[in-house]
Design a protein around this motif. Structure first.
Motif: not given
Length: 152
Positions: A74-79
């Motif tokens: 999620l911290l990476n931006g999720g989808a």
């Protein structure tokens, strides 16, 4: 070459610039897999006996791993994020080489310090604390690379 390979800031820069090759990402994946397998192997040959804390430590570590993997995703931006696996494994490998391996010494201290050998909660507590610190640090690094990549 080795200095760049082991430098977290340089790995993060290469991730942001998208100049980390697939072969380099594979080497980082290989390292983190080897470190994980080494830790499992060390546990199998460890003289430490299971204690009343072992089930909590095992299930707690599994739950923590799941929570932190989802959090880093999620911290990476999720989808909408990109390159999650490359970022996660590359950062994890460098962090593991600098942090996780030396923590093995803490786990081995009861073999050297007799007073610690009597504490059945010592090893599970060290593993739990190390996992919280390690996963938190990795999550922050993944978030940093994702944020810098969006602004680049």
């Amino acid at each position: 070459m080795m200095r760049e390979f082991l430098s977290l800031s340089r790995v993060k820069r290469r991730l942001v610039e998208r100049t980390l090759s697939n072969s380099q990402a594979f080497v980082y994946f290989f390292i983190i897999t080897a470190v994980d397998n080494l830790q499992l192997g060390l546990l199998q040959v460890s003289p430490a006996q299971p204690t009343r804390w072992t089930p909590a430590a095992v299930w707690g570590s599994l739950a923590m791993g799941v929570v932190f993997l989802v959090a880093t995703y999620l911290l990476n931006g999720g989808a909408a994020g990109r390159d999650y696996l490359i970022r996660y494994f590359s950062i994890s490998a460098v962090v593991a080489l600098w942090v996780a391996l030396p923590l093995q010494l803490l786990i081995s201290l009861p073999l050297i310090v007799a007073a610690l050998a009597k504490l059945d909660w010592y090893v599970p507590a060290v593993v739990f604390t190390a996992n919280v610190l390690l996963f938190s640090f990795i999550a922050v690094q993944v978030r940093d690379v994702a944020n810098r990549s969006r602004s680049a």
